[in-house]
Write an enzyme that holds these catalytic residues in place. Structure first.
Site, mmCIF file in Angstrom:
data_model
loop_
_atom_site.group_PDB
_atom_site.id
_atom_site.type_symbol
_atom_site.label_atom_id
_atom_site.label_comp_id
_atom_site.label_asym_id
_atom_site.label_seq_id
_atom_site.Cartn_x
_atom_site.Cartn_y
_atom_site.Cartn_z
ATOM 1 N N ASP A 90 0.811 -1.216 0.000
ATOM 2 C CA ASP A 90 0.000 0.000 0.000
ATOM 3 C C ASP A 90 0.847 1.269 0.000
ATOM 4 O OD1 ASP A 90 -2.499 1.189 -0.175
ATOM 5 O OD2 ASP A 90 -2.741 1.381 1.993
ATOM 6 N N ASP A 139 -3.631 -4.596 -4.898
ATOM 7 C CA ASP A 139 -2.929 -3.347 -5.221
ATOM 8 C C ASP A 139 -1.467 -3.528 -5.622
ATOM 9 O OD1 ASP A 139 -5.294 -2.110 -4.518
ATOM 10 O OD2 ASP A 139 -4.570 -1.367 -2.593
ATOM 11 N N ASP A 157 -11.641 1.302 5.669
ATOM 12 C CA ASP A 157 -10.513 1.436 4.743
ATOM 13 C C ASP A 157 -9.356 2.179 5.382
ATOM 14 O OD1 ASP A 157 -11.776 0.197 2.515
ATOM 15 O OD2 ASP A 157 -12.871 2.045 2.099
#
Length: 449
Positions: A247, A283, A423
């Protein structure tokens, strides 16, 4: 041999063999300098993935620059990793990037690239290292050579050299996990709140496994989830989320250290029971190259796909979503990892793109990849996206999860992101992964079913 020639390390002429879509060029050793292998790891339409491996057979080197000229004027390098690559027309120059510049006698290093071509993709037959041409006897080899080497710290072993263990498309029902936060919240609730939370808690959702636990606990988590699903005769989906540089340091930042990732993957994979669906590293591919600390991310993902597949997983490489990467970019990056082991790709993980938009996007990618299958996260896409990704309000639960077996490339609709889990600390939410009941109730209340 002069000191300059010995310190240069050098390459030989190349020979080519083709197996399916994979072409391999291999060079023999120079008298006492080096060996280099140039490999077309995979090829599609007008693109290909190349790997170059340098083995130093002479005196130690502190840095290196490999150069060659493509035989065809239409051949180009568009992206690279583990080397600084510059091009001028058909001429290519690739230099070391610090941590991989030092090569002792007998040591090797490797870099990779994505290339394109127009009419044909012939293999270069002449190379230089540090300006010195190296020649020698050519010895053809069959099949692809090893995948890219690792980053500055120890990483996974070499890429796959054989095809995948074929795990067939599952059939039947998806497994409802009773060990997540939504199930506990549903059990504790009453009245209309309990009815709304039932929409989440009693719906099949993925099990997330990352480095917030020790490797042994993560292994046990995998074993527990897959054992329960296997005993019930159902299919569970599992998310692997521990890639180095995860991330890019944002709300879910972290990941396993580069030197520990391969071992962590092997430990977790050893807990697999049955044939779970595995979503590999949300991701990671979409953020490729966006920040430091990623190491050899291509190598990490290749290794993880291999280890998890061989343990029984049905692996889908996460590829972002339709509002993130173009079709061309998604295809190119997925081809960097390859499908020697992974069966397909995953879309819309933790995002809000509609199912129809995601499927249209997925079909375009699938067709470019020879029909590879894909799965879509529909957990929170019932109202589509408003352009925000972090705890946007006004969203809704999406299509219920199910396995798909039709004429499209779609293999399954899944709830990969767990609805009701934050999130991150944005839009009033708690820390990433924590239960946020107000958001859970809003998602359930807005659902169209």
């Amino acid at each position: 041999m002069s000191a300059r020639r010995t310190a240069s390390a050098l390459l030989t002429a190349a020979a080519l063999s083709v197996t399916g879509l994979t072409a391999v060029a291999s060079t023999a050793s120079a008298a006492d300098g080096c060996r280099v292998d140039y490999t077309v790891q995979s090829q599609w339409n007008s693109g290909f993935q190349g790997d170059v491996k340098i083995t130093n057979l002479g005196s130690p080197l502190s840095s290196w620059t490999v150069a060659w000229t493509f035989p065809s004027s239409g051949q180009r390098v568009s992206q690279s990793w583990n080397a600084n690559v510059t091009t001028s027309g058909s001429r290519v120059s690739a230099s070391s990037i610090g941590w991989n510049g030092s090569l002792g006698t007998g040591a090797s290093t490797q870099f990779g690239f994505i290339g394109s071509f127009t009419d044909s993709n012939p293999v270069p037959t002449s190379f230089t290292v540090n300006g010195v041409t190296c020649t020698g006897t050519v010895t053809p080899t069959q099949g692809p050579t090893q995948g890219p080497t690792q980053g500055p710290t120890q990483g996974p072993t070499q890429g796959p050299t054989q095809g995948p263990t074929q795990n067939p498309q599952p059939s039947g029902d998806l497994y409802v996990d009773t060990e997540n936060q939504s199930y506990a919240a549903w059990q504790a609730a009453s009245g209309s709140t309990k009815d709304l939370l039932a929409k989440i808690a009693l719906t099949p959702q993925s099990v997330w496994i990352g480095n917030w636990n020790s490797p042994s606990v993560s292994q046990q988590q995998m074993r527990d989830a897959t054992s329960r699903a296997s005993a019930a005769g159902k299919t569970v989906s599992v998310v692997i989320y521990a890639i180095p540089g995860r991330d890019c340091g944002s709300y879910s930042g972290g990941g396993v250290a580069e030197s520990e990732y391969a071992q962590w993957i092997d430990t977790v994979a050893s807990g697999i029971v049955g044939k779970p669906i595995v979503i590999l590293e949300p991701d990671a591919l979409a953020q490729l190259g966006d920040c430091g600390g990623q190491g050899d991310r291509v190598g990490f993902l290749r290794y993880a796909a291999k280890s998890l597949t061989q343990a029984g997983g049905r692996v889908y490489i996460d590829a972002g979503h339709s509002g993130w990467l173009s079709v061309d970019t998604a295809v190119n990056r997925l081809n960097q990892i390859g499908f020697q082991y992974a069966v397909g790709f995953a879309l819309n993980t933790s995002n809000y793109q509609t199912t129809s938009a995601s499927q249209q996007y997925g079909e375009q990618i699938s067709q470019r990849l020879g029909g590879k299958g894909y799965v879509i996260d529909t957990s929170r896409n019932g109202n589509g996206s408003n352009g925000e990704w972090c705890n946007p309000r006004g969203r809704a639960l999406g299509d219920k999860p199910r396995l798909v077996n039709d004429s499209t490339g779609l293999d399954a609709l899944l709830w990969v992101k767990l609805p009701g889990e934050s999130d991150g600390t944005c839009n009033g939410g708690p820390a990433a992964g924590q239960w946020w009941q107000d958001m859970a109730l809003e998602l359930a209340r807005n659902a169209k079913w």
